[in-house]
Enzyme design. Sequence first.
Site, PDB file in Angstrom:
ATOM      1  N   HIS A  31       0.812  -1.082   0.017  1.00 60.79           N
ATOM      2  CA  HIS A  31       0.040  -0.094  -0.113  1.00 60.79           C
ATOM      3  C   HIS A  31       0.696   1.247   0.134  1.00 60.79           C
ATOM      4  O   HIS A  31       1.405   1.745   0.883  1.00 60.79           O
ATOM      5  CB  HIS A  31      -0.870  -0.003   1.218  1.00 60.79           C
ATOM      6  CG  HIS A  31      -1.785   1.131   1.293  1.00 60.79           C
ATOM      7  ND1 HIS A  31      -2.818   1.250   0.410  1.00 60.79           N
ATOM      8  CD2 HIS A  31      -1.729   2.569   2.000  1.00 60.79           C
ATOM      9  CE1 HIS A  31      -3.451   2.730   0.689  1.00 60.79           C
ATOM     10  NE2 HIS A  31      -2.617   3.239   1.481  1.00 60.79           N
ATOM     11  N   HIS A  47      -1.085   3.656  -8.690  1.00 64.15           N
ATOM     12  CA  HIS A  47      -1.543   2.799  -9.849  1.00 64.15           C
ATOM     13  C   HIS A  47      -1.185   3.568 -10.904  1.00 64.15           C
ATOM     14  O   HIS A  47      -0.987   4.638 -11.298  1.00 64.15           O
ATOM     15  CB  HIS A  47      -3.012   2.540  -9.689  1.00 64.15           C
ATOM     16  CG  HIS A  47      -3.853   3.691  -9.645  1.00 64.15           C
ATOM     17  ND1 HIS A  47      -4.155   4.364  -8.481  1.00 64.15           N
ATOM     18  CD2 HIS A  47      -4.642   4.505 -10.587  1.00 64.15           C
ATOM     19  CE1 HIS A  47      -5.195   5.483  -8.695  1.00 64.15           C
ATOM     20  NE2 HIS A  47      -5.391   5.290  -9.935  1.00 64.15           N
TER      21      HIS A  47
HETATM   22  P1  AMP Z   1      -7.575   7.592 -10.432  1.00 62.75           P
HETATM   23  O1  AMP Z   1      -8.520   8.784 -10.859  1.00 62.75           O
HETATM   24  O2  AMP Z   1      -6.256   7.664 -11.269  1.00 62.75           O
HETATM   25  O3  AMP Z   1      -7.359   7.601  -9.082  1.00 62.75           O
HETATM   26  O4  AMP Z   1      -8.212   6.272 -11.038  1.00 62.75           O
HETATM   27  C1  AMP Z   1      -9.007   5.550 -10.339  1.00 62.75           C
HETATM   28  C2  AMP Z   1      -9.425   4.493 -11.445  1.00 62.75           C
HETATM   29  O5  AMP Z   1     -10.005   3.329 -10.704  1.00 62.75           O
HETATM   30  C3  AMP Z   1     -10.687   4.961 -12.059  1.00 62.75           C
HETATM   31  O6  AMP Z   1     -10.169   4.756 -13.695  1.00 62.75           O
HETATM   32  C4  AMP Z   1     -11.955   3.953 -11.847  1.00 62.75           C
HETATM   33  O7  AMP Z   1     -12.589   3.831 -12.948  1.00 62.75           O
HETATM   34  C5  AMP Z   1     -11.161   2.907 -11.458  1.00 62.75           C
HETATM   35  N1  AMP Z   1     -11.751   1.868 -10.410  1.00 62.75           N
HETATM   36  C6  AMP Z   1     -12.576   2.565  -9.224  1.00 62.75           C
HETATM   37  N2  AMP Z   1     -13.047   1.168  -8.875  1.00 62.75           N
HETATM   38  C7  AMP Z   1     -12.716   0.333  -9.411  1.00 62.75           C
HETATM   39  C8  AMP Z   1     -12.953  -1.277  -9.198  1.00 62.75           C
HETATM   40  N3  AMP Z   1     -13.719  -1.696  -8.177  1.00 62.75           N
HETATM   41  N4  AMP Z   1     -12.338  -1.940 -10.204  1.00 62.75           N
HETATM   42  C9  AMP Z   1     -11.531  -1.389 -11.257  1.00 62.75           C
HETATM   43  N5  AMP Z   1     -11.423  -0.191 -11.467  1.00 62.75           N
HETATM   44  C10 AMP Z   1     -11.975   0.476 -10.327  1.00 62.75           C
HETATM   45 ZN    ZN Z   2      -3.813   0.006  -0.684  1.00 59.29          ZN
END
Ligand code: AMP
Ligand code: ZN
Length: 116
Positions: A47, A100
């Site tokens: 994390h 990520h």
């Molecule tokens: P960020 O704005 O860079 O923090 O991106 C977060 C990403 O996580 C977004 O593109 C969301 O669509 C994606 N996301 C949120 N919840 C999930 C989930 N349960 N599974 C897969 N992707 C997710």
């Molecule tokens: Zn985490």
Amino acid sequence: MSDNCLFCKIARGEIPSRKVYEDEEVFAFHDINPVAPVHFMLVPKLHLVSLIDAEEAHAALLGKMLLLVPKLAKEQGLDNGFRMVINSGKGGGQEVFHLHIHVIGGGNIPPMVKRS
Ligand code: AMP
Ligand code: ZN
């Protein structure tokens, strides 16, 4: 590891996802709300809140992730290149606070930032 973190839960398999890749250090899964025909994310199992919080001790892990991206992109059919995005901090549009790498491709990829 963080109990209340969405991506920690996904990496631990506690919340379902469409897995792209997994090893002892990293997990990759398709974005639930893709912006292109291929859109997956690569996360460390550790994390780590964001790139802003990364330190020298994370250099090998981050390097490994960067080198893995083109391999996974190719496996997902992105033979012609891809976009890699790391939103970092609220000012960078980050919404999930576990580091990520977005890997995006296929179809028509627009310019990264719209010029006015
Ligand atoms: P960020 O704005 O860079 O923090 O991106 C977060 C990403 O996580 C977004 O593109 C969301 O669509 C994606 N996301 C949120 N919840 C999930 C989930 N349960 N599974 C897969 N992707 C997710
Ligand atoms: Zn985490």
